[in-house]
Design an enzyme around this catalytic site. Structure first.
Site, short mmCIF file in Angstrom:
data_model
loop_
_atom_site.label_atom_id
_atom_site.label_comp_id
_atom_site.label_asym_id
_atom_site.label_seq_id
_atom_site.Cartn_x
_atom_site.Cartn_y
_atom_site.Cartn_z
CG HIS A 128 -4.21 1.81 8.86
ND1 HIS A 128 -3.91 2.10 7.54
CD2 HIS A 128 -3.70 2.83 9.60
CE1 HIS A 128 -3.26 3.25 7.50
NE2 HIS A 128 -3.13 3.72 8.73
CG HIS A 153 -1.33 3.28 2.52
ND1 HIS A 153 -1.08 4.64 2.39
CD2 HIS A 153 -2.20 3.16 3.55
CE1 HIS A 153 -1.77 5.30 3.30
NE2 HIS A 153 -2.47 4.42 4.03
CE LYS A 177 -3.67 13.65 11.65
NZ LYS A 177 -4.34 12.49 11.14
CG HIS A 229 1.01 5.51 6.53
ND1 HIS A 229 1.70 5.65 7.72
CD2 HIS A 229 -0.31 5.46 6.88
CE1 HIS A 229 0.84 5.70 8.73
NE2 HIS A 229 -0.39 5.59 8.26
NE ARG A 267 -22.56 23.87 -3.47
CZ ARG A 267 -23.77 24.12 -3.94
NH1 ARG A 267 -24.70 24.60 -3.16
NH2 ARG A 267 -24.03 23.88 -5.20
CE LYS A 288 -4.35 13.70 4.47
NZ LYS A 288 -3.27 12.74 4.16
CD GLU A 301 -0.12 14.21 2.67
OE1 GLU A 301 -1.18 13.90 3.26
OE2 GLU A 301 0.57 13.41 2.05
CD GLU A 336 -1.30 5.41 12.17
OE1 GLU A 336 -0.38 6.23 11.97
OE2 GLU A 336 -1.94 4.86 11.25
NE ARG A 342 -2.65 15.75 7.26
CZ ARG A 342 -3.92 16.00 7.56
NH1 ARG A 342 -4.41 17.20 7.40
NH2 ARG A 342 -4.70 15.04 8.03
CG ASN A 385 1.91 10.11 4.07
OD1 ASN A 385 0.83 9.82 4.57
ND2 ASN A 385 2.06 11.08 3.20
#
Ligand SMILES: NC(=O)c1ccc[n+]([C@@H]2O[C@H](COP(=O)([O-])OP(=O)(O)OC[C@H]3O[C@@H](n4cnc5c(N)ncnc54)[C@H](O)[C@@H]3O)[C@@H](O)[C@H]2O)c1
Ligand SMILES: [Zn+2]
Length: 375
Positions: A271, A258, A233, A254, A123, A145, A243, A187, A247, A251
């Site tokens: 990417h 994506h 960031k 993206h 955990r 993330k 998000e 980025e 946030r 994207n």
């Protein structure tokens, strides 16, 4: 030497220490961590060979503990259930306690995987990210993330889990292949467009130097660019860690990016290249909707040209398949596609009403923009 000490505060009063510097890994580990009985270092054989960096000696001299190296395969395939389970098997075979530490030494693949393992093992055990690609330093390794892929899609299994420490060593980037640098750089351009006009201007003003991606000769410039990007960031994540609102601006580029990444099976375009496709497409949509002036859009197209993204040859895109992928993307809210669109250099909005025909028109535009070099 550590040249900047930053931090990121998140929920539950967690504070992530972030160092930026040159040859600063050992110093950061020694001064900013407490001892752990066991330290597990997750990395890749090819990276250890190519960078020539002896991470295990450094970790062993910083910690007077049991240090174990866990190697995973190179590439996106390492972010799989199989690799995740194998790593946990390895860790449980050795034995692990709550006070132990996992260090992710690698690009975004390694830091995403290490983060997910650290967040789920018992955990949650302590996580340290040492990002070794430009993309991971300015983006993947910060923000909490973590994740692995599922046959149904990328990053579908994951958690929000903030590291204890992130060490950004500019010298480690020296061995990075140029196309990895160019991928990560997309980025950085993204931060300029979404919220940092000064950074955008700097990237244009210093383009002749930056494009060489010589992190050693142009160390001070890179220190400045990477630190500014990390601060961008940090700002967004501190405002909206999970998000729910702000946030989402990260994207930018993206949604379509994506989609293209998935369309070509994640192994055709890096990417950051897909983010460049997506930023270009989103800018085109913003122009079409009169949300941004032609001049500002031209500046965005220009920066992509200056950094040679137009030299990437974008294969013709099966538009229906792309639309289907975008529609099932996890960022679709109430079956409406939410698009981040630029309104100025340094400002974006989240638009709920981008239609399928807008997307198709933008794809036709980028097919003619990313024409590649003819041999
Ligand atoms: N968690 C997040 O917020 C977030 C954000 C953006 C991207 N990501 C994830 O990041 C991943 C992509 O990361 P990436 O672009 O860093 O790719 P990567 O981790 O695959 O690294 C790219 C390649 O560079 C090599 N490499 C790494 N460091 C090197 C060095 N210093 N010298 C020589 N070679 C080196 C690696 O071995 C690999 O072959 C994707 O899985 C993406 O989903 C996550
Ligand atoms: Zn990205």
């Amino acid at each position: 030497m550590i040249l900047h000490n930053l931090s990121l505060s998140s929920g539950n009063r967690h504070k992530t220490a972030i160092t930026v510097g040159s040859k600063c890994i050992e110093e950061s580990l020694t001064s900013l961590t407490t001892q752990s009985k066991r330290v597990f270092v997750l990395s890749q054989e090819s990276l250890l060979k190519d960078s020539g960096y002896d991470i295990m000696s450094v970790v062993k001299s910083a910690y007077h503990s049991d240090c174990h190296l866990i190697l995973v395969a190179d590439g996106e395939s390492a972010k799989s259930m199989t690799t995740y389970t194998q790593c946990l098997n390895h860790i449980f075979d050795i034995g692990v306690e709550r006070g132990d530490t996992i260090i992710g030494f690698g690009g975004g693949v390694v830091t995403d995987l290490a983060g997910f393992i650290a967040s789920t093992c018992l955990r949650g055990i302590k996580l340290i990210n040492i990002p070794t690609t430009l993309l991971a330093q300015v983006d993947a390794a910060i923000g909490g993330k973590t994740g692995i892929n599922h046959p149904s899609g990328k990053n579908l299994i994951g958690s929000f889990y903030q590291p204890h420490l992130i060490i950004n060593d500019i010298a480690i980037l020296a061995s990075l292949p140029k196309e990895e640098s160019q991928s990560g750089f997309a980025e950085i351009i993204k931060y300029g467009i979404i919220q940092d006009r000064d950074l955008f201007d700097l990237l244009l003003a210093e383009a002749n130097t930056i494009i060489k991606f010589d992190y050693i000769a142009d160390h001070d410039l890179w220190l400045n660019i990477i630190t500014k990007s990390i601060k961008n960031k940090i700002y967004v994540v501190e405002e909206d860690e999970k998000e729910s609102s702000l946030r989402a601006i990260l994207n930018f580029g993206h949604t379509i990016g994506h989609g293209i990444e998935a369309l070509f099976g994640y192994n055709m375009y890096k990417h950051g290249f897909c983010v460049a496709f997506g930023m270009c497409a989103a800018t085109y949509i913003a122009v079409k909707k009169s949300l941004i002036s032609q001049d500002m859009a031209t500046a965005i197209y220009r920066i992509l040209n200056v950094y040679d993204y137009h030299r990437i040859s974008l294969d013709s895109i099966h538009k229906d398949r792309l639309l289907a992928i975008i529609a099932r993307d996890k960022k679709v809210k109430d079956s409406k596609i939410r698009f981040v669109l630029p309104t100025h250099i340094g400002k974006v909005i989240v638009s709920p009403d981008v239609s399928e025909s807008d997307i198709i028109a933008s794809i036709e535009f980028i097919e003619s923009f990313f024409t590649g070099v003819t041999p």
